[in-house]
Motif scaffolding. Structure first.
Motif, PDB file in Angstrom:
ATOM      1  N   LEU A  95     -12.533   6.660   0.320  1.00 33.40           N
ATOM      2  CA  LEU A  95     -12.397   5.134   0.421  1.00 33.40           C
ATOM      3  C   LEU A  95     -13.570   4.560  -0.616  1.00 33.40           C
ATOM      4  CD1 LEU A  95     -11.974   4.917   4.087  1.00 33.40           C
ATOM      5  CD2 LEU A  95     -10.217   3.969   2.552  1.00 33.40           C
ATOM      6  N   ARG A 154      -5.177   9.583  -2.684  1.00 31.85           N
ATOM      7  CA  ARG A 154      -6.149   9.324  -1.647  1.00 31.85           C
ATOM      8  C   ARG A 154      -5.706   8.978  -0.187  1.00 31.85           C
ATOM      9  NH1 ARG A 154      -9.550   4.965  -2.220  1.00 31.85           N
ATOM     10  NH2 ARG A 154      -8.048   3.724  -3.226  1.00 31.85           N
ATOM     11  N   PHE A 155      -4.544   8.263  -0.138  1.00 30.03           N
ATOM     12  CA  PHE A 155      -3.927   7.908   1.016  1.00 30.03           C
ATOM     13  C   PHE A 155      -2.687   8.613   1.283  1.00 30.03           C
ATOM     14  CE2 PHE A 155      -5.205   3.171   1.164  1.00 30.03           C
ATOM     15  CZ  PHE A 155      -6.699   3.430   1.016  1.00 30.03           C
ATOM     16  N   VAL A 158      -3.847   3.712  -4.724  1.00 36.85           N
ATOM     17  CA  VAL A 158      -4.240   4.644  -3.393  1.00 36.85           C
ATOM     18  C   VAL A 158      -3.514   5.790  -3.651  1.00 36.85           C
ATOM     19  CG1 VAL A 158      -4.443   2.379  -1.840  1.00 36.85           C
ATOM     20  CG2 VAL A 158      -2.288   3.993  -1.949  1.00 36.85           C
ATOM     21  N   ASP A 161     -11.235  -1.011  -1.396  1.00 34.62           N
ATOM     22  CA  ASP A 161     -10.140  -0.809  -0.293  1.00 34.62           C
ATOM     23  C   ASP A 161     -10.541  -1.795   0.879  1.00 34.62           C
ATOM     24  OD1 ASP A 161     -10.167   2.810  -0.937  1.00 34.62           O
ATOM     25  OD2 ASP A 161      -8.789   1.397  -1.695  1.00 34.62           O
ATOM     26  N   TYR A 182       3.864   4.988  -2.963  1.00 34.79           N
ATOM     27  CA  TYR A 182       2.371   4.507  -2.674  1.00 34.79           C
ATOM     28  C   TYR A 182       2.021   3.741  -3.911  1.00 34.79           C
ATOM     29  CZ  TYR A 182       1.683   8.470   0.528  1.00 34.79           C
ATOM     30  OH  TYR A 182       1.801   9.493   1.787  1.00 34.79           O
ATOM     31  N   MET A 236      -6.710   7.535   5.323  1.00 36.74           N
ATOM     32  CA  MET A 236      -7.337   7.087   4.086  1.00 36.74           C
ATOM     33  C   MET A 236      -8.408   7.858   3.882  1.00 36.74           C
ATOM     34  SD  MET A 236      -6.678   2.967   4.631  1.00 36.74           S
ATOM     35  CE  MET A 236      -8.038   3.127   6.124  1.00 36.74           C
ATOM     36  N   VAL A 243       0.907  -1.159  -0.086  1.00 41.49           N
ATOM     37  CA  VAL A 243       0.028   0.018   0.107  1.00 41.49           C
ATOM     38  C   VAL A 243       0.820   1.331   0.101  1.00 41.49           C
ATOM     39  CG1 VAL A 243      -1.595   1.453   1.251  1.00 41.49           C
ATOM     40  CG2 VAL A 243      -2.093  -1.237   1.266  1.00 41.49           C
TER      41      VAL A 243
END
Length: 126
Positions: free
Chosen positions: A85, A66-67, A63, A89, A59, A82, A47
């Motif tokens: 979502l 977004r993360f 993700v 996920d 990353y 996070m 991740v």
């Protein structure tokens, strides 16, 4: 080194969760830390990762944007914010640590990490 992950839960699509990982023991030996996840019936996948200084972050494409991963070397904690979502996920999320630096590909490999925490379950409903 012992790792304790927390923060999982259930959220609707579009929502947010923040995972945390607390490290204890020989934390001075930790160079990089990472998050992996494993969905039901699937292999564990990379991740995100972060180096000791927190400057170098990587990353997974799925993700990216977004993360966000952050690290506090004083409190020996690792966080994963996070956002946005998606149902895909949904997985058990695992924090990991290693005493080694690594290449772009190595840091994405489970084999690179010597220490693992227990999983924390994230469920995203549509």
């Amino acid at each position: 080194v012992q790792l304790q992950a927390s923060g999982g839960g259930q959220v609707q699509a579009g929502g947010s969760l923040r995972l945390s990982c607390a490290a204890s023991g020989r934390t001075a030996s930790i160079y990089a830390m990472g998050w992996f996840r494993q969905a039901p019936g699937k292999e564990r996948e990379f991740v995100a990762s972060i180096n000791r200084s927190g400057v170098r972050k990587n990353y997974a494409d799925s993700v990216q944007g977004r993360f966000t991963m952050s690290r506090n070397n004083i409190q020996n904690t690792l966080d994963l914010q996070m956002n946005s979502l998606k149902p895909e996920d949904t997985a058990n999320y695992y924090c990991a640590a290693t005493g080694s630096s690594g290449s772009y590909y190595q840091i994405r490999s489970m084999a690179h990490y010597a220490y693992w925490g227990q999983g924390t379950l994230v469920t995203v409903s549509s």
